[in-house]
Design an enzyme around this catalytic site. Structure first.
Site, short mmCIF file in Angstrom:
data_model
loop_
_atom_site.label_atom_id
_atom_site.label_comp_id
_atom_site.label_asym_id
_atom_site.label_seq_id
_atom_site.Cartn_x
_atom_site.Cartn_y
_atom_site.Cartn_z
N ALA A 1 -36.86 -10.26 -2.29
CA ALA A 1 -37.37 -10.36 -3.66
C ALA A 1 -38.20 -11.62 -3.88
O ALA A 1 -39.09 -11.63 -4.72
CB ALA A 1 -36.21 -10.31 -4.65
N ASP B 1 -37.70 -0.98 -1.45
CA ASP B 1 -39.04 -1.48 -1.75
C ASP B 1 -38.99 -2.69 -2.68
O ASP B 1 -39.73 -2.80 -3.66
CB ASP B 1 -39.90 -0.38 -2.39
CG ASP B 1 -40.72 0.37 -1.36
OD1 ASP B 1 -40.33 0.36 -0.18
OD2 ASP B 1 -41.74 0.97 -1.72
#
Length: 417
Positions: free
Chosen positions: A140, A385
């Site tokens: 992230a 993702d």
């Protein structure tokens, strides 16, 4: 300005072809992989299905025409992906994994890089590519400004070579078909441990046959059971200096564009899974009375729930089409709508599949009914993702707080006009 959701004859033919392929070929994937307990065995068992997808032309759609591909737009890919995912998410995920590897070259590579790396995939369409993105500690914060944080895979320049060291997780397709690496990796790394991502983040192409590239483990996932998720290690891997896409610092733009492409298409996969769940719930409601006097669809509570489910599916489909169209028009430059599509559709997908399970009842939580498998598949969408929390914080929040942000630009932009 006309707004028309009518598919062109070519798009209608694509949809019918993908639907036929899914219902005749991919329909056997779930039964096939249930025979295997290990994640690598399940993945390898999908190889014949992937080969048929190659023969049907789905892999060529990832590549530009100048290297032998068919350059399928994101919108058309979404139309096909919905049909495939309505039957199986595993083989489409393998196709998407290769797309994540090669799209940085397609969008940002030089002509020489395109000619060097891409034709191999056309010559042998069963070859796999992988994006080596996620760090052991997560992905992230890949764009962290502070060099102490973020990506810990480093590429050190030595003469005419990059020397790459680091470890990655969830490297879809990373094992290849034999457990000995895939054909090509797009490795997300930093070129200087003293500089933040804005100056040092890079994407470097690494052939899988090089010394120092190794699979160190395989993660077993609750859903997407035949999508391979290996741990990879890059130890003193040497590649030519011109294997870098762009220059150090371009990695943020490359990775963001890459994930915007998949984000838009994940919306289509979510619609496919929701469709499958709805069909199961509707069939159950029409035919099961639960020991009562008539099928449960006659009860308003069930009918209203099915109506709400169908509305959510339709809304997600058209949001997906809009975001893919926008992505195509902008040449991959517009990310907001694509990321919103991924977040909204993936979380809606989990809600929809759960509501379908509520229609069926406790049997849906057993292997007597396919909804439990679909729920496990659905739960992956908000998590991968980069994950929806990361997408909100790193992508959407960054876009919205930008000084030049126009709140109405993404939905009504006129790229390419």
């Amino acid at each position: 300005m006309p707004i028309d959701f009518t598919l062109s004859p070519e798009q209608a033919a694509l949809r019918e072809g993908a639907r036929s392929f899914a219902n005749t070929v991919l329909k056997d994937v779930r039964a096939t992989i249930r025979q295997y307990s290990r994640p690598d065995e399940r993945f390898y068992a999908t190889r014949p299905f992937h080969k048929k997808a190659v023969e049907a032309g789905f892999v060529k759609g990832l590549f530009p025409k100048e290297v032998g591909g068919t350059d399928v737009p994101a919108l058309d890919f979404a139309i096909a992906a919905e049909e495939l995912a309505a039957v199986d998410v595993n083989v489409p995920s393998t196709l998407l994994g290769t797309g994540l590897c090669v799209k940085p070259i397609v969008f940002f590579g030089t002509e020489a890089q395109k000619k060097r790396f891409l034709p191999d995939f056309i010559e042998d369409g069963t070859r796999l590519g992988a994006l080596a993105f996620t760090e052991v500690t997560g992905g992230a914060n890949f764009d962290a400004v502070d060099p102490r944080y973020g990506v810990k895979t480093f590429a050190r320049r030595e003469g005419d070579e990059w020397v790459i060291n680091g470890e990655k997780h969830y490297t879809t397709n990373g094992t290849g078909w034999d457990g000995k690496n895939c054909h090509l990796y797009a490795v997300v790394c930093r070129t200087d441990p003293t500089k933040g991502a804005q100056e040092s983040l890079a994407v470097i192409m690494v052939p899988g046959n090089l010394p120092g590239v190794q699979v160190t483990g395989i993660l077993d996932t609750a859903g997407h059971r035949a999508t391979i998720s290996p741990r990879m290690k890059f130890e003193n891997v040497r590649v030519p200096a011109d294997n870098i896409i762009g220059k150090p610092g371009d990695g943020i733009k490359i990775v963001s564009t890459n994930f915007a492409w998949t984000a838009a298409l994940i919306g289509a996969a979510c619609v496919g899974v929701m469709r499958a769940a709805f069909d199961h719930a509707l069939d159950f409601a029409r035919n099961d009375a639960r020991s009562g006097p008539h099928p449960i669809i006659d009860y308003p509570t069930v009918g209203y729930m099915l109506a709400d489910i169908k509305m959510k599916i339709e809304a997600c489909r058209y949001l997906t089409w809009k975001s893919c169209h926008q992505y195509d028009l902008s040449g991959g430059k517009e990310h907001e709508l694509a990321v919103m599509t991924k977040v909204f559709c993936s979380e809606t997908c989990v809600d929809v599949v759960y509501d379908c399970m509520r229609v069926v009842g406790v049997d849906s939580y057993t292997d007597m009914h396919p909804l439990a498998e679909l729920m496990n598949d659905a739960m992956c969408f908000p998590l991968y993702d980069g994950g929806n929390m990361g997408a909100r914080r790193r992508q959407l929040h960054s876009i919205i707080k930008g000084s030049s942000y126009d709140a109405h630009f993404a939905p009504y932009g006129t790229f390419g006009a």
